[in-house]
Design a protein around this motif. Structure first.
Motif, PDB file in Angstrom:
ATOM      1  N   ASN A  68       0.751  -1.383  -0.043  1.00  0.00           N
ATOM      2  CA  ASN A  68      -0.196  -0.085  -0.088  1.00  0.00           C
ATOM      3  C   ASN A  68       0.841   1.266  -0.121  1.00  0.00           C
ATOM      4  O   ASN A  68       0.697   2.185   0.910  1.00  0.00           O
ATOM      5  CB  ASN A  68      -0.900  -0.064   1.098  1.00  0.00           C
ATOM      6  CG  ASN A  68      -2.129  -1.034   1.095  1.00  0.00           C
ATOM      7  OD1 ASN A  68      -2.359  -0.925  -0.035  1.00  0.00           O
ATOM      8  ND2 ASN A  68      -2.531  -1.615   2.027  1.00  0.00           N
ATOM      9  N   GLN A  69       1.951   1.340  -0.680  1.00  0.00           N
ATOM     10  CA  GLN A  69       2.757   2.595  -0.995  1.00  0.00           C
ATOM     11  C   GLN A  69       2.978   2.783  -2.490  1.00  0.00           C
ATOM     12  O   GLN A  69       2.665   1.867  -3.475  1.00  0.00           O
ATOM     13  CB  GLN A  69       3.989   2.262  -0.321  1.00  0.00           C
ATOM     14  CG  GLN A  69       5.008   1.169  -0.894  1.00  0.00           C
ATOM     15  CD  GLN A  69       6.148   0.773   0.002  1.00  0.00           C
ATOM     16  OE1 GLN A  69       6.303   0.881   1.291  1.00  0.00           O
ATOM     17  NE2 GLN A  69       7.273   0.296  -0.580  1.00  0.00           N
ATOM     18  N   ASN A  70       3.271   4.012  -2.888  1.00  0.00           N
ATOM     19  CA  ASN A  70       3.546   4.398  -4.260  1.00  0.00           C
ATOM     20  C   ASN A  70       4.739   3.649  -4.433  1.00  0.00           C
ATOM     21  O   ASN A  70       5.704   3.538  -3.874  1.00  0.00           O
ATOM     22  CB  ASN A  70       3.436   5.923  -4.569  1.00  0.00           C
ATOM     23  CG  ASN A  70       4.389   6.775  -4.034  1.00  0.00           C
ATOM     24  OD1 ASN A  70       5.674   6.262  -3.806  1.00  0.00           O
ATOM     25  ND2 ASN A  70       4.070   7.816  -3.147  1.00  0.00           N
ATOM     26  N   ILE A  71       5.227   3.752  -5.841  1.00  0.00           N
ATOM     27  CA  ILE A  71       6.233   3.147  -6.571  1.00  0.00           C
ATOM     28  C   ILE A  71       7.625   3.870  -5.999  1.00  0.00           C
ATOM     29  O   ILE A  71       8.719   3.350  -6.193  1.00  0.00           O
ATOM     30  CB  ILE A  71       6.282   2.938  -7.924  1.00  0.00           C
ATOM     31  CG1 ILE A  71       6.988   1.862  -8.483  1.00  0.00           C
ATOM     32  CG2 ILE A  71       6.303   4.329  -8.762  1.00  0.00           C
ATOM     33  CD1 ILE A  71       6.418   0.970  -9.692  1.00  0.00           C
ATOM     34  N   ASN A  72       7.470   5.092  -5.921  1.00  0.00           N
ATOM     35  CA  ASN A  72       8.601   5.989  -5.506  1.00  0.00           C
ATOM     36  C   ASN A  72       9.142   5.463  -4.158  1.00  0.00           C
ATOM     37  O   ASN A  72      10.260   5.428  -3.943  1.00  0.00           O
ATOM     38  CB  ASN A  72       8.317   7.639  -5.396  1.00  0.00           C
ATOM     39  CG  ASN A  72       7.922   8.011  -6.673  1.00  0.00           C
ATOM     40  OD1 ASN A  72       8.953   7.801  -7.905  1.00  0.00           O
ATOM     41  ND2 ASN A  72       6.959   8.651  -7.045  1.00  0.00           N
ATOM     42  N   THR A  73       8.292   5.273  -3.395  1.00  0.00           N
ATOM     43  CA  THR A  73       8.809   4.792  -1.883  1.00  0.00           C
ATOM     44  C   THR A  73       9.568   3.386  -2.061  1.00  0.00           C
ATOM     45  O   THR A  73      10.585   3.239  -1.396  1.00  0.00           O
ATOM     46  CB  THR A  73       7.459   4.741  -1.109  1.00  0.00           C
ATOM     47  OG1 THR A  73       6.678   5.949  -0.999  1.00  0.00           O
ATOM     48  CG2 THR A  73       8.171   3.974   0.537  1.00  0.00           C
ATOM     49  N   THR A  74       8.809   2.480  -3.010  1.00  0.00           N
ATOM     50  CA  THR A  74       9.813   1.199  -3.240  1.00  0.00           C
ATOM     51  C   THR A  74      10.995   1.310  -3.863  1.00  0.00           C
ATOM     52  O   THR A  74      11.753   0.815  -3.537  1.00  0.00           O
ATOM     53  CB  THR A  74       8.811   0.388  -4.093  1.00  0.00           C
ATOM     54  OG1 THR A  74       7.571   0.138  -3.377  1.00  0.00           O
ATOM     55  CG2 THR A  74       9.175  -1.049  -4.435  1.00  0.00           C
ATOM     56  N   LEU A  75      11.080   2.441  -4.855  1.00  0.00           N
ATOM     57  CA  LEU A  75      12.560   2.456  -5.239  1.00  0.00           C
ATOM     58  C   LEU A  75      13.179   3.214  -4.449  1.00  0.00           C
ATOM     59  O   LEU A  75      14.463   2.809  -4.528  1.00  0.00           O
ATOM     60  CB  LEU A  75      12.194   3.704  -6.514  1.00  0.00           C
ATOM     61  CG  LEU A  75      11.451   3.088  -7.875  1.00  0.00           C
ATOM     62  CD1 LEU A  75      11.003   4.029  -8.841  1.00  0.00           C
ATOM     63  CD2 LEU A  75      12.208   1.895  -8.461  1.00  0.00           C
ATOM     64  N   LYS A  76      12.977   3.955  -3.503  1.00  0.00           N
ATOM     65  CA  LYS A  76      13.889   4.444  -2.462  1.00  0.00           C
ATOM     66  C   LYS A  76      14.382   3.018  -1.658  1.00  0.00           C
ATOM     67  O   LYS A  76      15.619   3.175  -1.031  1.00  0.00           O
ATOM     68  CB  LYS A  76      12.998   5.447  -1.342  1.00  0.00           C
ATOM     69  CG  LYS A  76      13.242   6.485  -2.013  1.00  0.00           C
ATOM     70  CD  LYS A  76      12.211   7.654  -1.239  1.00  0.00           C
ATOM     71  CE  LYS A  76      11.976   9.061  -1.547  1.00  0.00           C
ATOM     72  NZ  LYS A  76      11.267   9.870  -0.769  1.00  0.00           N
ATOM     73  N   GLU A  77      13.447   2.195  -1.500  1.00  0.00           N
ATOM     74  CA  GLU A  77      13.846   0.998  -0.600  1.00  0.00           C
ATOM     75  C   GLU A  77      14.806  -0.072  -1.509  1.00  0.00           C
ATOM     76  O   GLU A  77      15.636  -0.654  -0.910  1.00  0.00           O
ATOM     77  CB  GLU A  77      12.691   0.342  -0.362  1.00  0.00           C
ATOM     78  CG  GLU A  77      12.990  -0.984   0.643  1.00  0.00           C
ATOM     79  CD  GLU A  77      11.336  -1.406   1.180  1.00  0.00           C
ATOM     80  OE1 GLU A  77      11.333  -2.798   1.602  1.00  0.00           O
ATOM     81  OE2 GLU A  77      10.234  -0.806   0.923  1.00  0.00           O
ATOM     82  N   PHE A  78      14.668  -0.218  -2.817  1.00  0.00           N
ATOM     83  CA  PHE A  78      15.357  -1.129  -3.565  1.00  0.00           C
ATOM     84  C   PHE A  78      16.345  -0.427  -4.526  1.00  0.00           C
ATOM     85  O   PHE A  78      16.987  -0.979  -5.117  1.00  0.00           O
ATOM     86  CB  PHE A  78      14.497  -1.908  -4.141  1.00  0.00           C
ATOM     87  CG  PHE A  78      13.947  -2.975  -3.298  1.00  0.00           C
ATOM     88  CD1 PHE A  78      14.401  -3.971  -2.632  1.00  0.00           C
ATOM     89  CD2 PHE A  78      12.511  -2.732  -2.893  1.00  0.00           C
ATOM     90  CE1 PHE A  78      13.697  -4.672  -1.752  1.00  0.00           C
ATOM     91  CE2 PHE A  78      11.739  -3.499  -1.733  1.00  0.00           C
ATOM     92  CZ  PHE A  78      12.352  -4.555  -1.426  1.00  0.00           C
TER      93      PHE A  78
END
Length: 333
Positions: free
Chosen positions: A258-268
């Motif tokens: 339940n997060q936007n893809i920008n948050t995921t890109l910061k993670e990975f």
């Protein structure tokens, strides 16, 4: 603002992650929004536009209902039923088919795709499918319909039919032209083997999809074998262009979290796909395994599922039958 929401899912059996993230997860969220009035339908009348095995169809109707319930749809908050139990859908569809125009239906791209090259052999039902969809929606005065991009054209047809009926019979606002609710992110989950194709039950390779009844080991194996590319995961979303497999895996992870893809890109960002795949498998197991367990438990009690659908059909019938009666009066029956 409160919305009247209608949507349906075909009882194809063995629903997969694309069905869940692209539709059912959204249904649950809409149900839980304050004041929304939600009606969700197993559209079995739509299913028979293509030949079905009767026993398999009955099982698939129950399995779709079980998936709805296991995903969090609550029959005390939403109306949940199967279409064929409410005769008003068929009756309303015939009335609206006399309002719809051949030219409108001829423009429907989905019929051309499903019928293929030899459209003369396609059923009439497949051709007029969008008219039944319009009846499904307008019998409940639905104001909003969650749809994917592939159904947007059908909803535009629904609006045309509503406006023509209201104009022809001089009954302003009798049929409500519904608005689309288009999921902005993750509405299309793609194949794990080919990021240019939608995840589908009809794909010959089971490795192309995560089924909602898959075991933990199967999920881990499928994600491990999911297609990627040789480049590291980017830090910004613009760098996902022309990288469909990477975008798909990151999108699935984002939707589950339940997060936007920008948050995921910061993670990975900058990491290898192996790390993303490990985390994605964990997220899928956390979400899918309890759902699979609940689906199987519900399928072991077909009488319970039938009762849920019948109770929902009685509620739906009270609304839809009344709308058809009003339509008949307006027409002059």
């Amino acid at each position: 603002m409160a919305k009247k929401i209608f949507s349906g899912v075909q009882p194809t059996g063995n629903l997969h992650l694309g069905n869940y993230l692209g539709a059912i997860k959204n249904f649950v969220e809409l149900q839980n929004e304050k004041d929304n009035n939600c009606i969700y339908c197993v559209v079995d009348l739509h299913a028979i536009t293509l030949k079905q095995d009767p026993k398999e169809l009955k099982n698939n109707i129950r399995e779709t209902a079980a998936t709805f319930l296991a995903s969090g749809l609550n029959p005390n908050k939403s109306i949940l039923f199967n279409q064929s139990l409410v005769p008003a859908h068929s009756e309303g569809s015939w009335i609206l088919s006399c309002i719809g125009r051949m030219g409108w239906l001829n423009r429907m791209t989905q019929f051309k795709e499903k019928a293929g090259k030899d459209k003369e052999k396609a059923s009439v039902g497949l051709y007029i499918y969008p008219i039944l969809m319009a009846a499904d929606i307008m019998l409940y005065d639905a104001t909003h319909v969650p749809v994917g991009d592939d159904q947007k054209q059908h909803l535009e047809l629904c609006r045309d039919i509503a406006q023509k009926f209201n104009n022809d019979y001089n009954v302003e606002d009798f049929l409500v032209p519904p608005e689309p609710l288009i999921q902005k992110q993750f509405s299309r989950i793609m194949s794990l083997k080919d990021g240019s194709k939608k995840m589908s039950k009809s794909d010959v390779s089971d490795l192309s999809r995560i089924n909602l009844k898959d075991s933990k080991d199967l999920i881990i194996n499928k994600i491990k074998k999911a297609k990627t590319d040789p480049h590291p995961i980017p830090n910004i979303v613009e760098e996902l262009e022309n990288r469909p497999e990477a975008e798909n895996l990151l999108g699935i992870y984002s939707s589950l979290k339940n997060q936007n893809i920008n948050t995921t890109l910061k993670e990975f960002g900058g990491k290898n796909f192996s790390e993303l795949k490990t985390n994605l498998s964990e997220q899928l197991i956390d979400k899918i395994s309890p759902m699979a367990k609940e689906i199987n438990k519900l399928l072991n009690d077909p009488a319970y599922l039938d009762k849920i659908l019948l109770d929902g059909a009685e509620k739906a019938n009270d609304i839809a039958e009344n709308k058809v009666k009003e339509m008949k009066k307006i027409i002059g029956f």
